[in-house]
Design a protein around this motif. Sequence first.
Motif, PDB file in Angstrom:
ATOM      1  N   GLU A  29      20.045  92.305  76.770  1.00  0.00           N
ATOM      2  CA  GLU A  29      19.285  91.065  76.966  1.00  0.00           C
ATOM      3  C   GLU A  29      19.380  90.524  78.391  1.00  0.00           C
ATOM      4  N   LYS A  31      19.002  90.373  82.474  1.00  0.00           N
ATOM      5  CA  LYS A  31      18.185  90.820  83.595  1.00  0.00           C
ATOM      6  C   LYS A  31      19.125  91.036  84.782  1.00  0.00           C
ATOM      7  N   MET A  45      12.178  80.443  88.680  1.00  0.00           N
ATOM      8  CA  MET A  45      13.410  80.390  87.891  1.00  0.00           C
ATOM      9  C   MET A  45      14.358  79.419  88.561  1.00  0.00           C
ATOM     10  N   ASN A  62      16.661  78.724  83.650  1.00  0.00           N
ATOM     11  CA  ASN A  62      15.326  78.417  83.151  1.00  0.00           C
ATOM     12  C   ASN A  62      14.267  79.189  83.912  1.00  0.00           C
ATOM     13  N   MET A  63      13.333  79.774  83.180  1.00  0.00           N
ATOM     14  CA  MET A  63      12.143  80.359  83.786  1.00  0.00           C
ATOM     15  C   MET A  63      11.103  79.246  83.884  1.00  0.00           C
ATOM     16  N   LEU A  70      11.171  77.845  80.137  1.00  0.00           N
ATOM     17  CA  LEU A  70      11.836  78.560  79.055  1.00  0.00           C
ATOM     18  C   LEU A  70      13.315  78.643  79.390  1.00  0.00           C
ATOM     19  N   ASP A  72      16.073  80.566  79.468  1.00  0.00           N
ATOM     20  CA  ASP A  72      16.274  82.013  79.375  1.00  0.00           C
ATOM     21  C   ASP A  72      17.716  82.343  78.981  1.00  0.00           C
ATOM     22  N   TYR A  73      18.663  81.623  79.557  1.00  0.00           N
ATOM     23  CA  TYR A  73      20.078  81.840  79.255  1.00  0.00           C
ATOM     24  C   TYR A  73      20.791  80.488  79.257  1.00  0.00           C
ATOM     25  N   GLU A 105      14.458  80.360  73.086  1.00  0.00           N
ATOM     26  CA  GLU A 105      14.456  81.590  72.285  1.00  0.00           C
ATOM     27  C   GLU A 105      15.819  81.690  71.601  1.00  0.00           C
ATOM     28  N   LEU A 163       5.142  84.017  80.254  1.00  0.00           N
ATOM     29  CA  LEU A 163       5.822  85.226  80.729  1.00  0.00           C
ATOM     30  C   LEU A 163       5.002  85.936  81.803  1.00  0.00           C
TER      31      LEU A 163
END
Length: 185
Positions: A29, A31, A45, A62-63, A70, A72-73, A105, A163
């Motif tokens: 998961e 990147k 980001m 955050n993206m 989003l 992201d993490y 997510e 995305l």
Amino acid sequence: MEFLDILTHGSRYREQVYALYEEAFPEEEKKPTALLETLQKQGKMELLAIEENGEFIGLAMNMLAGKTALLDYFAIASDKRDGGNGSRAVRALQERFKNQKYIFEIEMQDENASNAEDRRRRKAFYLRNGLKETGVFANVYQTDFELLTPDGSLTYEEYVEMLLCILGQEGVDILNPHIIEPEKK
């Protein structure tokens, strides 16, 4: 609670953020950190250390795509868990993005997964802290996710468009997102 950019004024936490990132997320998961930093330099980001009272609490990555973001993490340092830090951080993040569509997510619920109890607890945590189910499920990076937002409003098309804005077609092809129909979950 403050969110500090680890490439600028929060650089003192850069190593801690990346160490927590490596510890907290499955290899499949993650990147590459070089990609994360490139996306940040492009304004797509933000790589944030979470600080409270001068102490490192965790990370939020955050993206960003226009009026959509989003998470992201997100992770809280192991020695800072179970004290309300995660809840305060999630609420502060929602406040930070209150005028934007903010997407979270989470791993889809699966009672047969080896981490089924962790998934259940994570979802309950996010719902308890103001997020709502959108009814959108997607497989990304070969992982099944349920998408949550503060208002419960999101379409699969909005998610994929975000995305595309951030990663371009080549990046989306690598992620290979596809919708999971509710009856198949």
